[in-house]
Design an enzyme around this catalytic site. Structure first.
Site, PDB file in Angstrom:
ATOM      1  N   ASP A  79       0.815  -1.224   0.000  1.00  0.00           N
ATOM      2  CA  ASP A  79       0.000   0.000   0.000  1.00  0.00           C
ATOM      3  C   ASP A  79       0.847   1.273   0.000  1.00  0.00           C
ATOM      4  O   ASP A  79       0.310   2.376   0.140  1.00  0.00           O
ATOM      5  CB  ASP A  79      -0.923   0.021   1.235  1.00  0.00           C
ATOM      6  N   ARG A 104       0.707  -1.773   7.514  1.00  0.00           N
ATOM      7  CA  ARG A 104       1.212  -0.535   6.899  1.00  0.00           C
ATOM      8  C   ARG A 104       2.197   0.211   7.796  1.00  0.00           C
ATOM      9  O   ARG A 104       2.786   1.218   7.353  1.00  0.00           O
ATOM     10  CB  ARG A 104       0.043   0.396   6.520  1.00  0.00           C
ATOM     11  N   ARG A 146      -9.778   5.400  11.133  1.00  0.00           N
ATOM     12  CA  ARG A 146      -8.320   5.298  11.201  1.00  0.00           C
ATOM     13  C   ARG A 146      -7.719   6.255  12.242  1.00  0.00           C
ATOM     14  O   ARG A 146      -7.257   5.833  13.287  1.00  0.00           O
ATOM     15  CB  ARG A 146      -7.697   5.554   9.820  1.00  0.00           C
ATOM     16  N   HIS A 175     -11.298   7.115   5.122  1.00  0.00           N
ATOM     17  CA  HIS A 175     -10.391   8.257   5.292  1.00  0.00           C
ATOM     18  C   HIS A 175     -11.156   9.510   4.868  1.00  0.00           C
ATOM     19  O   HIS A 175     -11.955   9.463   3.920  1.00  0.00           O
ATOM     20  CB  HIS A 175      -9.167   8.145   4.357  1.00  0.00           C
ATOM     21  N   CYS A 269      -5.086   9.768  -2.809  1.00  0.00           N
ATOM     22  CA  CYS A 269      -4.368   8.814  -1.956  1.00  0.00           C
ATOM     23  C   CYS A 269      -2.922   8.641  -2.410  1.00  0.00           C
ATOM     24  O   CYS A 269      -2.050   8.335  -1.604  1.00  0.00           O
ATOM     25  CB  CYS A 269      -5.033   7.443  -1.991  1.00  0.00           C
TER      26      CYS A 269
HETATM   27  N1  ARG Z   1      -5.376   0.175   1.107  1.00  0.00           N
HETATM   28  C1  ARG Z   1      -5.099   1.449   1.717  1.00  0.00           C
HETATM   29  C2  ARG Z   1      -5.669   1.470   3.112  1.00  0.00           C
HETATM   30  O1  ARG Z   1      -6.744   0.973   3.302  1.00  0.00           O
HETATM   31  C3  ARG Z   1      -5.659   2.558   0.895  1.00  0.00           C
HETATM   32  C4  ARG Z   1      -5.281   3.909   1.396  1.00  0.00           C
HETATM   33  C5  ARG Z   1      -5.908   5.010   0.617  1.00  0.00           C
HETATM   34  N2  ARG Z   1      -5.380   6.268   0.986  1.00  0.00           N
HETATM   35  C6  ARG Z   1      -6.099   7.373   1.210  1.00  0.00           C
HETATM   36  N3  ARG Z   1      -5.449   8.483   1.410  1.00  0.00           N
HETATM   37  N4  ARG Z   1      -7.388   7.356   1.296  1.00  0.00           N
HETATM   38  O2  ARG Z   1      -5.062   1.966   4.043  1.00  0.00           O
END
Ligand code: ARG
Length: 276
Positions: A79, A104, A146, A175, A269
């Site tokens: 990612d 991550r 998050r 997000h 993203c």
């Molecule tokens: N697969 C990543 C996650 O879920 C995607 C992140 C997307 N980034 C964003 N800025 N929305 O963390």
């Protein structure tokens, strides 16, 4: 009442400003785990296509006159292409990221190493510009999936800007940058349904003239858009949103990032802005 739609002379002239972006190629991109509802492990990913789509985004920024710094991808961090999550940079200061999920977590250090600026390591979970959006003099900050609420106060202290906390309620829009786009210092586009009632009230009060996006445009991650004040780079499939942007004097530029959408990401993203 005469609307701007029938009075072209009332559409504001939008002034772009030159930006500096950090991007990371999807060399190692894959869908190996599921941390958002867009991700289905086992989905085949065409990596060459992902890299080609990403490179089109990079060239789009260059063609608009922006500076792009490319960060080396790290094997085992599929990612890492989603550079927006790597940090938040305001006034030449880097507020580091702390990822919610272990998969991550090492990306934070990789982005730290790539940004040669004063750095503050965060105490609380924050996923960089995924949830911390600079809007003129303030930072709009998401929470719910998050970034932790405690990180909002931390961001305000480190980045020296007032922070306006917003609560996300739909897991597809995990997000803030999937539910809200900053178009200019004073203007945003957003999907009200993605926010709690209280946060919807805050947004409506602060941005009475906001562009309200349709659920259809949001569902292709249309709000995951990057604006330089005039040009708005957004997913090509978000055609309704593009038309609304044009009506307001912006130049929408559609890009196809279909491979990266399998990871739950779009143009924004993939883009970390360096603000000096
Ligand atoms: N697969 C990543 C996650 O879920 C995607 C992140 C997307 N980034 C964003 N800025 N929305 O963390």
């Amino acid at each position: 009442m005469t609307s701007v739609l029938t009075r072209p002379d009332l559409i504001p002239e939008r002034a772009p400003t030159r930006r500096h972006y950090v991007m990371c190629p999807p060399t190692h991109f894959a869908v190996e785990y599921a941390i958002n509802p867009w991700m289905h492990p086992g989905t085949p990913v065409d990596r060459d296509l992902a890299v080609a789509q990403w490179d089109t985004l990079r060239r789009t920024y260059l063609a608009l006159g922006h500076e792009v710094t490319v960060v080396d991808p790290v094997a085992g961090l599929p990612d890492m292409v989603f550079a927006a999550n790597g940090a938040t940079v305001v006034g030449g200061r880097v507020f580091g990221a702390r990822f919610r999920y272990a998969e991550r977590a090492p990306e934070a250090e990789a982005y730290r190493a790539a940004l040669p600026l004063p750095y503050t390591e965060p105490r609380f979970v924050n996923e960089g510009e995924g949830d911390l959006l600079v809007a003129g003099d303030v930072i709009l900050a998401g929470t719910g999936f998050r970034t932790e609420p405690a990180a909002h106060a931390e961001a305000a202290r480190v980045l020296r800007r007032p922070v306006i906390g917003l609560e996300l309620v739909d897991p597809r829009y995990y997000h803030l940058d999937t539910a809200l786009a900053v178009l200019s210092d004073r203007e945003i586009a957003y999907l009200p349904e993605a926010f709690s009632a209280r946060s919807r009230g805050i947004l409506a009060g602060r941005y009475p003239d906001a562009l309200v996006a349709s659920p259809v445009d949001a569902a292709v991650l249309g709000l995951n858009a990057v604006s330089d004040g005039r040009h708005v780079v957004l997913p090509a499939a978000a055609t309704g949103l593009a038309a609304s942007l044009r009506d307001r004097g912006y130049d929408p530029i559609g890009v196809d990032l279909s491979e990266l959408l399998k990871g739950g990401g779009g143009p924004k993203c993939c883009t970390l802005e360096v603000r000096t």
